[in-house]
Design an enzyme around this catalytic site. Sequence first.
Site, PDB file in Angstrom:
ATOM      1  N   GLU A  82       9.909  -7.695  -3.460  1.00  0.00           N
ATOM      2  CA  GLU A  82      10.041  -8.923  -2.628  1.00  0.00           C
ATOM      3  C   GLU A  82      11.039  -8.694  -1.486  1.00  0.00           C
ATOM      4  O   GLU A  82      11.823  -9.578  -1.148  1.00  0.00           O
ATOM      5  CB  GLU A  82      10.473 -10.114  -3.484  1.00  0.00           C
ATOM      6  CG  GLU A  82       9.385 -10.656  -4.378  1.00  0.00           C
ATOM      7  CD  GLU A  82       8.483 -11.671  -3.696  1.00  0.00           C
ATOM      8  OE1 GLU A  82       8.967 -12.504  -2.913  1.00  0.00           O
ATOM      9  OE2 GLU A  82       7.269 -11.619  -3.959  1.00  0.00           O
ATOM     10  N   GLY A  83      10.993  -7.488  -0.914  1.00  0.00           N
ATOM     11  CA  GLY A  83      11.912  -7.132   0.155  1.00  0.00           C
ATOM     12  C   GLY A  83      13.138  -6.438  -0.414  1.00  0.00           C
ATOM     13  O   GLY A  83      13.870  -7.030  -1.221  1.00  0.00           O
ATOM     14  N   THR A  84      13.351  -5.184  -0.032  1.00  0.00           N
ATOM     15  CA  THR A  84      14.517  -4.440  -0.531  1.00  0.00           C
ATOM     16  C   THR A  84      15.803  -5.091  -0.007  1.00  0.00           C
ATOM     17  O   THR A  84      15.764  -5.901   0.936  1.00  0.00           O
ATOM     18  CB  THR A  84      14.477  -2.976  -0.041  1.00  0.00           C
ATOM     19  OG1 THR A  84      14.599  -2.983   1.391  1.00  0.00           O
ATOM     20  CG2 THR A  84      13.190  -2.263  -0.449  1.00  0.00           C
TER      21      THR A  84
ATOM     22  N   GLU B  34       0.860  -1.190   0.000  1.00  0.00           N
ATOM     23  CA  GLU B  34       0.000   0.000   0.000  1.00  0.00           C
ATOM     24  C   GLU B  34       0.892   1.235   0.000  1.00  0.00           C
ATOM     25  O   GLU B  34       2.078   1.141   0.333  1.00  0.00           O
ATOM     26  CB  GLU B  34      -0.899  -0.001   1.245  1.00  0.00           C
ATOM     27  CG  GLU B  34      -1.859  -1.165   1.263  1.00  0.00           C
ATOM     28  CD  GLU B  34      -2.755  -1.187   2.502  1.00  0.00           C
ATOM     29  OE1 GLU B  34      -2.689  -0.248   3.326  1.00  0.00           O
ATOM     30  OE2 GLU B  34      -3.501  -2.163   2.629  1.00  0.00           O
ATOM     31  N   PRO B  35       0.306   2.406  -0.299  1.00  0.00           N
ATOM     32  CA  PRO B  35       1.135   3.621  -0.340  1.00  0.00           C
ATOM     33  C   PRO B  35       1.936   3.820   0.955  1.00  0.00           C
ATOM     34  O   PRO B  35       3.085   4.255   0.909  1.00  0.00           O
ATOM     35  CB  PRO B  35       0.115   4.743  -0.543  1.00  0.00           C
ATOM     36  CG  PRO B  35      -1.044   4.083  -1.238  1.00  0.00           C
ATOM     37  CD  PRO B  35      -1.075   2.667  -0.732  1.00  0.00           C
TER      38      PRO B  35
ATOM     39  N   ARG C 147      11.697 -16.062  -1.813  1.00  0.00           N
ATOM     40  CA  ARG C 147      12.800 -15.211  -2.261  1.00  0.00           C
ATOM     41  C   ARG C 147      13.802 -15.896  -3.192  1.00  0.00           C
ATOM     42  O   ARG C 147      14.302 -15.252  -4.116  1.00  0.00           O
ATOM     43  CB  ARG C 147      13.498 -14.583  -1.044  1.00  0.00           C
ATOM     44  CG  ARG C 147      12.605 -13.499  -0.493  1.00  0.00           C
ATOM     45  CD  ARG C 147      13.089 -12.812   0.726  1.00  0.00           C
ATOM     46  NE  ARG C 147      12.159 -11.717   1.018  1.00  0.00           N
ATOM     47  CZ  ARG C 147      12.004 -11.154   2.194  1.00  0.00           C
ATOM     48  NH1 ARG C 147      12.719 -11.558   3.224  1.00  0.00           N
ATOM     49  NH2 ARG C 147      11.144 -10.179   2.368  1.00  0.00           N
TER      50      ARG C 147
ATOM     51  N   GLY D 217       4.964  -0.525   2.574  1.00  0.00           N
ATOM     52  CA  GLY D 217       5.787  -1.263   1.615  1.00  0.00           C
ATOM     53  C   GLY D 217       6.610  -2.276   2.373  1.00  0.00           C
ATOM     54  O   GLY D 217       6.170  -3.408   2.621  1.00  0.00           O
ATOM     55  N   SER D 218       7.785  -1.849   2.837  1.00  0.00           N
ATOM     56  CA  SER D 218       8.620  -2.759   3.648  1.00  0.00           C
ATOM     57  C   SER D 218       7.891  -3.124   4.946  1.00  0.00           C
ATOM     58  O   SER D 218       8.007  -4.243   5.441  1.00  0.00           O
ATOM     59  CB  SER D 218       9.946  -2.083   3.999  1.00  0.00           C
ATOM     60  OG  SER D 218      10.649  -1.734   2.839  1.00  0.00           O
TER      61      SER D 218
ATOM     62  N   THR E 239       1.555  -6.123  -9.374  1.00  0.00           N
ATOM     63  CA  THR E 239       1.833  -6.731 -10.675  1.00  0.00           C
ATOM     64  C   THR E 239       0.514  -7.348 -11.175  1.00  0.00           C
ATOM     65  O   THR E 239      -0.120  -8.105 -10.441  1.00  0.00           O
ATOM     66  CB  THR E 239       2.936  -7.814 -10.522  1.00  0.00           C
ATOM     67  OG1 THR E 239       4.109  -7.163 -10.026  1.00  0.00           O
ATOM     68  CG2 THR E 239       3.248  -8.504 -11.834  1.00  0.00           C
TER      69      THR E 239
END
Length: 411
Positions: free
Chosen positions: A391-393, A131-132, A270, A135-136, A164
């Site tokens: 998918e996770g920074t 969502e805005p 991951r 994220g993380s 996506t």
Amino acid sequence: MSTFSLDPGPDQIAVRDWLHGFAADVIRPAAAEWDEREETPWPVIQEAAKLGIYSLDFYAQQYFDPSGIGIPIAMEELFWGDAGIGLSIVGTTLAAVAVLANGTEEQIGTWAPQMFGTPDDVKVAAFCSSEPDAGSDVSALRTRAVHDEATDEWVIDGTKTWATNGGIAHVHVVVATVDPALGARGQASFVVPPGTPGLAQGQKFKKHGIRASHTAEVVLDGVRVPGHCLLGGKEKLDERLARARERAAGGGSPSSRGRNAAMATFEASRPAVGAQAIGIARAAYEVALDYAKTRVQFGRPIIDNQGVAFQLADMKTRIDAARLLVWRASWMAANNQPFTGAEGSMSKLYAGETAKWVTSQAMQILGGNGFTREYPVERMHRDSAIYTIFEGTSEIQRLVIARAVSGMPIR
Ligand SMILES: Cc1cc2nc3c(=O)[nH]c(=O)nc-3n(C[C@H](O)[C@H](O)[C@H](O)COP(=O)(O)OP(=O)(O)OC[C@H]3O[C@@H](n4cnc5c(N)ncnc54)[C@H](O)[C@@H]3O)c2cc1C
């Protein structure tokens, strides 16, 4: 449990060669066009569906392959072809895995096939968590799902972003909070069936890379879904919420504990994402190697200079190291070995960073040509950049690894 092997068996070799042929003959030649169009490459997905490459059966077969390397091999070959088109082909699996991981057998049987459609009527699916403002920090989701006892429906309101296939999907899987006080432990996943009123696509994003993959906001305004669309069912959710409330009453912040649980779930997917990054890196490395052997400056091929040859040596070494980490983690996941050392995060971190580094080295080796759209490394470099973000920074992967190695609640 299967023995870990670096030697793909005949089944994996057959899949690798089959997908490599498709990537070389169908995906790669179409890559530049769909990157420019910034649209979902439906004809390529249809072609993949006709051959059985875009199908639930194919992914299920790879997913349950005990060698663990079926999925990474498939991902690497498709993304070697092109990452934007690759993501359009495999994006549906994100939603399918959410149903596989959380749904009942009946839910899996109902929704997973609908996500792919049929070769004559191909569909895609979307997984909407981000969502805005979340994220993380997945524990900060605001999208709310409320149970309407009278009709046994769930009413979902909120805005999802960066999804996506968001809005063009036949089936959307939406993560929403059912008890905000419990943070990530108060969340549940819902299937939103095709044509449900109240679900609409928001803005479609114009992106730096993977432009053949559709990324958009999804707006949920009073979306009503039947009770059976709650993945896992109400009884299981109620039990889970009761346990979470008990733990919350025992002290500490429920949202911080829940966050760890959610991160542990993400760990499992991951390695597959890391394998996609390896596909991009390998593709750029191969272009650079060929170029270095044929480009002549100062009367000799540029690879004759150690400065260039050593760059290629480092590129190949990092690609192989990344693949070893990805295969180890994939084998562990397939054989129910917990990632106690954050092996899933390690594989994604290293593969993502490798793809970004290798593609930038490839651009350097191609000189001016590397900077133009006459050669594919410019696109590969743009595509690689997402692999240190979604998918996770990379920072979140380091956080998971740091916590695992130290046993400390690193922030
Ligand atoms: C092309 C694309 C496709 C996507 N597809 C999907 C999808 O299908 N479904 C879906 O749900 N989501 C999807 N996402 C969302 C993606 O997962 C998020 O963008 C990602 O998780 C990062 O969140 P954020 O963008 O809000 O960054 P933020 O969380 O705001 O992070 C910003 C920066 O701060 C750093 N940071 C944040 N917290 C910490 C911390 N604790 N320690 C150190 N550094 C920190 C981050 O590493 C990053 O560098 C997609 C995103 C993109 C761009």
